[in-house]
Design a protein around this motif. Structure first.
Motif, PDB file in Angstrom:
ATOM      1  N   ASP A   6      -4.081   5.350   7.327  1.00 51.66           N
ATOM      2  CA  ASP A   6      -5.203   4.658   6.689  1.00 51.66           C
ATOM      3  C   ASP A   6      -4.713   3.676   5.626  1.00 51.66           C
ATOM      4  O   ASP A   6      -4.106   4.075   4.642  1.00 51.66           O
ATOM      5  N   VAL A  30      -5.083   1.179   2.459  1.00 52.84           N
ATOM      6  CA  VAL A  30      -5.941   1.119   1.276  1.00 52.84           C
ATOM      7  C   VAL A  30      -5.776  -0.208   0.526  1.00 52.84           C
ATOM      8  O   VAL A  30      -6.520  -0.480  -0.413  1.00 52.84           O
ATOM      9  N   PHE A  31      -4.802  -1.024   0.944  1.00 58.66           N
ATOM     10  CA  PHE A  31      -4.556  -2.279   0.234  1.00 58.66           C
ATOM     11  C   PHE A  31      -3.834  -3.246   1.172  1.00 58.66           C
ATOM     12  O   PHE A  31      -2.925  -2.857   1.884  1.00 58.66           O
ATOM     13  N   GLU A  71      -0.495  -1.362   2.256  1.00 56.17           N
ATOM     14  CA  GLU A  71      -0.211  -0.069   1.643  1.00 56.17           C
ATOM     15  C   GLU A  71      -1.141   0.978   2.220  1.00 56.17           C
ATOM     16  O   GLU A  71      -2.351   0.783   2.299  1.00 56.17           O
ATOM     17  N   SER A  72      -0.543   2.106   2.606  1.00 51.94           N
ATOM     18  CA  SER A  72      -1.335   3.279   2.960  1.00 51.94           C
ATOM     19  C   SER A  72      -1.426   4.142   1.709  1.00 51.94           C
ATOM     20  O   SER A  72      -0.899   3.773   0.660  1.00 51.94           O
ATOM     21  N   VAL A  73      -2.085   5.294   1.807  1.00 53.21           N
ATOM     22  CA  VAL A  73      -2.113   6.201   0.663  1.00 53.21           C
ATOM     23  C   VAL A  73      -0.676   6.492   0.238  1.00 53.21           C
ATOM     24  O   VAL A  73      -0.361   6.550  -0.941  1.00 53.21           O
ATOM     25  N   LYS A  74       0.195   6.617   1.241  1.00 47.29           N
ATOM     26  CA  LYS A  74       1.538   7.128   1.006  1.00 47.29           C
ATOM     27  C   LYS A  74       2.578   6.071   0.635  1.00 47.29           C
ATOM     28  O   LYS A  74       3.445   6.327  -0.179  1.00 47.29           O
ATOM     29  N   ALA A  79       4.106   1.620   0.816  1.00 53.98           N
ATOM     30  CA  ALA A  79       3.928   0.185   1.012  1.00 53.98           C
ATOM     31  C   ALA A  79       4.840  -0.287   2.141  1.00 53.98           C
ATOM     32  O   ALA A  79       5.947   0.210   2.298  1.00 53.98           O
ATOM     33  N   VAL A 126      -8.714  -7.868   3.309  1.00 54.81           N
ATOM     34  CA  VAL A 126      -8.417  -7.669   1.886  1.00 54.81           C
ATOM     35  C   VAL A 126      -9.561  -6.878   1.253  1.00 54.81           C
ATOM     36  O   VAL A 126      -9.352  -5.936   0.494  1.00 54.81           O
ATOM     37  N   ASP A 127     -10.801  -7.262   1.629  1.00 52.63           N
ATOM     38  CA  ASP A 127     -11.977  -6.573   1.093  1.00 52.63           C
ATOM     39  C   ASP A 127     -12.115  -5.163   1.667  1.00 52.63           C
ATOM     40  O   ASP A 127     -12.582  -4.254   0.985  1.00 52.63           O
ATOM     41  N   ASP A 128     -11.711  -4.988   2.924  1.00 57.79           N
ATOM     42  CA  ASP A 128     -11.872  -3.691   3.579  1.00 57.79           C
ATOM     43  C   ASP A 128     -10.638  -3.409   4.444  1.00 57.79           C
ATOM     44  O   ASP A 128     -10.648  -3.631   5.660  1.00 57.79           O
ATOM     45  N   PRO A 129      -9.569  -2.889   3.827  1.00 55.78           N
ATOM     46  CA  PRO A 129      -8.317  -2.659   4.570  1.00 55.78           C
ATOM     47  C   PRO A 129      -8.489  -1.745   5.781  1.00 55.78           C
ATOM     48  O   PRO A 129      -7.698  -1.803   6.719  1.00 55.78           O
ATOM     49  N   VAL A 161      -4.264  11.008   6.251  1.00 57.18           N
ATOM     50  CA  VAL A 161      -4.135  11.390   4.839  1.00 57.18           C
ATOM     51  C   VAL A 161      -5.465  11.272   4.084  1.00 57.18           C
ATOM     52  O   VAL A 161      -5.842  12.170   3.319  1.00 57.18           O
ATOM     53  N   LEU A 162      -6.199  10.186   4.308  1.00 56.03           N
ATOM     54  CA  LEU A 162      -7.460   9.982   3.562  1.00 56.03           C
ATOM     55  C   LEU A 162      -8.445  11.108   3.830  1.00 56.03           C
ATOM     56  O   LEU A 162      -8.990  11.711   2.900  1.00 56.03           O
ATOM     57  N   LYS A 209      -6.478  -3.643  -7.266  1.00 58.60           N
ATOM     58  CA  LYS A 209      -6.548  -2.782  -6.094  1.00 58.60           C
ATOM     59  C   LYS A 209      -5.170  -2.366  -5.597  1.00 58.60           C
ATOM     60  O   LYS A 209      -5.056  -1.455  -4.788  1.00 58.60           O
ATOM     61  N   PRO A 246      -1.827  -0.512  -5.237  1.00 56.87           N
ATOM     62  CA  PRO A 246      -1.151   0.682  -5.754  1.00 56.87           C
ATOM     63  C   PRO A 246       0.147   0.300  -6.452  1.00 56.87           C
ATOM     64  O   PRO A 246       0.800  -0.663  -6.071  1.00 56.87           O
ATOM     65  N   ARG A 280       3.708   1.982  -7.318  1.00 56.50           N
ATOM     66  CA  ARG A 280       4.463   3.154  -6.863  1.00 56.50           C
ATOM     67  C   ARG A 280       5.515   3.581  -7.884  1.00 56.50           C
ATOM     68  O   ARG A 280       5.863   2.821  -8.787  1.00 56.50           O
ATOM     69  N   PHE A 328      -2.551   5.529  -4.062  1.00 54.57           N
ATOM     70  CA  PHE A 328      -3.992   5.360  -4.049  1.00 54.57           C
ATOM     71  C   PHE A 328      -4.624   6.739  -4.194  1.00 54.57           C
ATOM     72  O   PHE A 328      -4.185   7.694  -3.562  1.00 54.57           O
TER      73      PHE A 328
END
Lengths: 120, 379
Positions: A32, A34-35, A55-58, A60, A79-82, B39-40, B303, B305, B307, B330
């Motif tokens: 997923d 997020v950026f 970038e994912s949660v985990k 870049a 950009v608005d909705d990765p 993960v999310l 926005k 992250p 690290r 994030f």
């Protein structure tokens, strides 16, 4: 014409303009998003230069410019909705449009069959 | 760590693979970083229902006093940790730190008083070194066992209690940091009400031979989802909890790390058993005078992250160094990027505006109170 790179990008070629994104396989591997950071229009990039960052949660990851060219448009929607990159990587989740310096260079890229073999 | 050696597997390895987990090397083990949900969703499910984690890679150590008196084991362990172990009642658990002679942190761990012995849970990457450290300093007073025949799972989240209450009704009587023994599906388990997510939850030590069976049955509950290391990291980061090797290590002290709460009164200056642990002069000195830097929460304003490893500056041009980010990413529940790191003492006040260097840019980031989510521990 649809082409691929071994860096898991796809290019939809229309004349000297390539619409570039990451493959479904790459999106799945990243997880997923997020950026997303995209290059500005007018930026000239060499093949292999960092064009975008995701970038994912985990972690870049960099997205490389697949061929020499100039950015003519970036997809503000991702950009608005990765999450769009994950839900529709080879459609609404496109990254940028690149005006190719040398349109014949696309011949050296992978076709869909060769890419599928690469990730098999 | 030697990355060439073959990866070890936990007793739940086959279960992870059968659930479609993506496996990655972690601390010498082949571990699930995420399951098909991703993960999310795993993160958010843990905060809204219950998430199940395999933490069998961590070290489980039994410390049994040769004299038969638990006080002797407690006093022996106090020589290695700045923590009140003697005052830890039977059936209770406490966070602790192994320190070195410079006051730096060798590892963080959990210590439980199990009546006739102490039960320790240490980090996977440190367990051999920790065991050797214990053997060297406590070998004459205690019999030490590094358990290799037990799995460890965690069930975390607001539904964890109700899920486990179907297997053991008395679970509801446990408070945060209680430790008890109970049979789950007829398998004798050691259960503590604790975790690493900021949520209420439990950590359960299970004999390896029965671990997959017990875990599969808990996973059958509709409220429970398996959670990988990816979400474990984002959950603990939002909860403001340190990851050994990132946020605390052999270059940081407990006071710099903001872990003074882990040092009870008995071990502080003027306490009944003041000092007497490695690096006490440094740590008690910092207690009195403060440290030159301190671990703080950091909220990136944009926005992107930020690290671990990102340098921090007091100015937007990157001229005045202010510290370093040690963990960042994030925060799915916070719904914005979250981070923590060390900043010089001049910059530790909440609300202080700093700048993090990310890909050549200086991004605004604000010193913020930890945690980023409100913990729901059942005290």
């Amino acid at each position: 014409m649809l082409k691929f790179t071994d860096e898991h990008e796809w290019l939809k070629i229309e004349g000297d303009i390539a619409t570039v994104g990451i493959t479904a396989h790459a999106a799945e591997q990243l997880g997923d998003l997020v950026f997303v950071e995209l290059p500005e229009s007018g930026t000239a990039l060499d093949k292999g230069a960092t064009a975008a960052t995701v970038e994912s949660v985990k972690a870049a990851s960099d997205v490389y410019c697949p061929l020499d060219g100039e950015i003519v448009e970036s997809n503000q929607a991702i950009v608005d909705d990765p999450a769009l990159v994950n839900s529709d990587p080879q459609g609404a989740g496109w990254f940028f449009k690149l005006k190719l310096s040398d349109p014949s260079a696309v011949d050296a890229l992978l076709d869909e069959a060769a890419y599928k073999e690469l990730i098999a | 760590m030697n990355t060439d050696s073959p990866l070890k597997q936990t007793p739940l390895h086959a279960l992870h693979v059968s659930l479609g987990a993506r496996m990655v090397p972690f601390a010498g083990y082949d571990m699930p970083v995420q399951y098909p949900a991703g993960v999310l969703k795993e993160h958010l499910h843990t905060r809204s229902a219950a998430g199940l984690f395999d933490v069998s890679h961590m070290g489980q150590v039994i410390l049994r006093p040769k004299s038969g008196r638990i006080e002797d084991a407690a006093l022996a362990l106090e020589k290695l940790v700045p923590v009140d172990v003697l005052g830890l009642a039977e059936g209770r658990q406490r966070y602790a730190l192994f320190t070195d002679n410079d006051g730096h942190i060798l590892d963080d761990l959990m210590v439980a008083n199990r009546g006739d012995h102490l039960f320790l849970v240490v980090n996977a990457s440190c367990k051999e070194a920790d065991f050797a450290h214990l053997q060297k300093h406590l070998g004459d007073t205690c019999e030490l066992t590094l358990l290799d025949d037990r799995a460890l799972i965690a069930l975390q989240g607001p539904r964890a209690e109700s899920v486990l209450a179907e297997l053991w009704a008395d679970i509801a009587t446990m408070r945060f940091m209680d430790v008890a023994e109970a049979a789950l599906h007829d398998v004798p388990c050691i259960i503590s009400r604790s975790g690493y997510t900021g949520e209420d939850g439990f950590e359960i030590s299970i004999p390896a031979a029965s671990a997959e069976d017990v875990t599969r049955r808990i996973l059958e509950h509709p409220d429970v989802m398996p959670i990988g290391l990816g979400a474990r990291d984002s959950l603990r980061l939002e909860a403001g909890l340190c990851l050994y090797g990132n946020d605390i290590d052999t270059t940081t002290t407990p006071v710099e790390a903001g872990l003074e709460w882990a040092m009870q009164k008995a071990r502080r200056a003027g306490g009944a058993r003041e000092g007497g642990f490695p690096g006490a002069h440094v740590i008690l000195g910092q207690f009195a005078e403060g440290a030159g830097r301190r671990r703080v929460g950091l909220k990136p304003e944009g926005k992107a992250p930020v690290r671990g490893g990102a340098p921090l500056f007091a100015d937007a041009e990157g001229k005045v160094p202010a510290g370093t980010v040690t963990s960042g990413g994030f925060g799915p529940s916070a719904d914005h990027p979250v981070a923590m790191g060390y900043v010089d003492k001049a910059h530790t006040a909440n609300g202080t505006k700093l700048f993090a260097e990310v890909r050549g840019k200086y991004l605004p980031i604000t010193v913020s109170a930890l945690p980023f989510v409100t913990p729901t521990y059942k005290r």
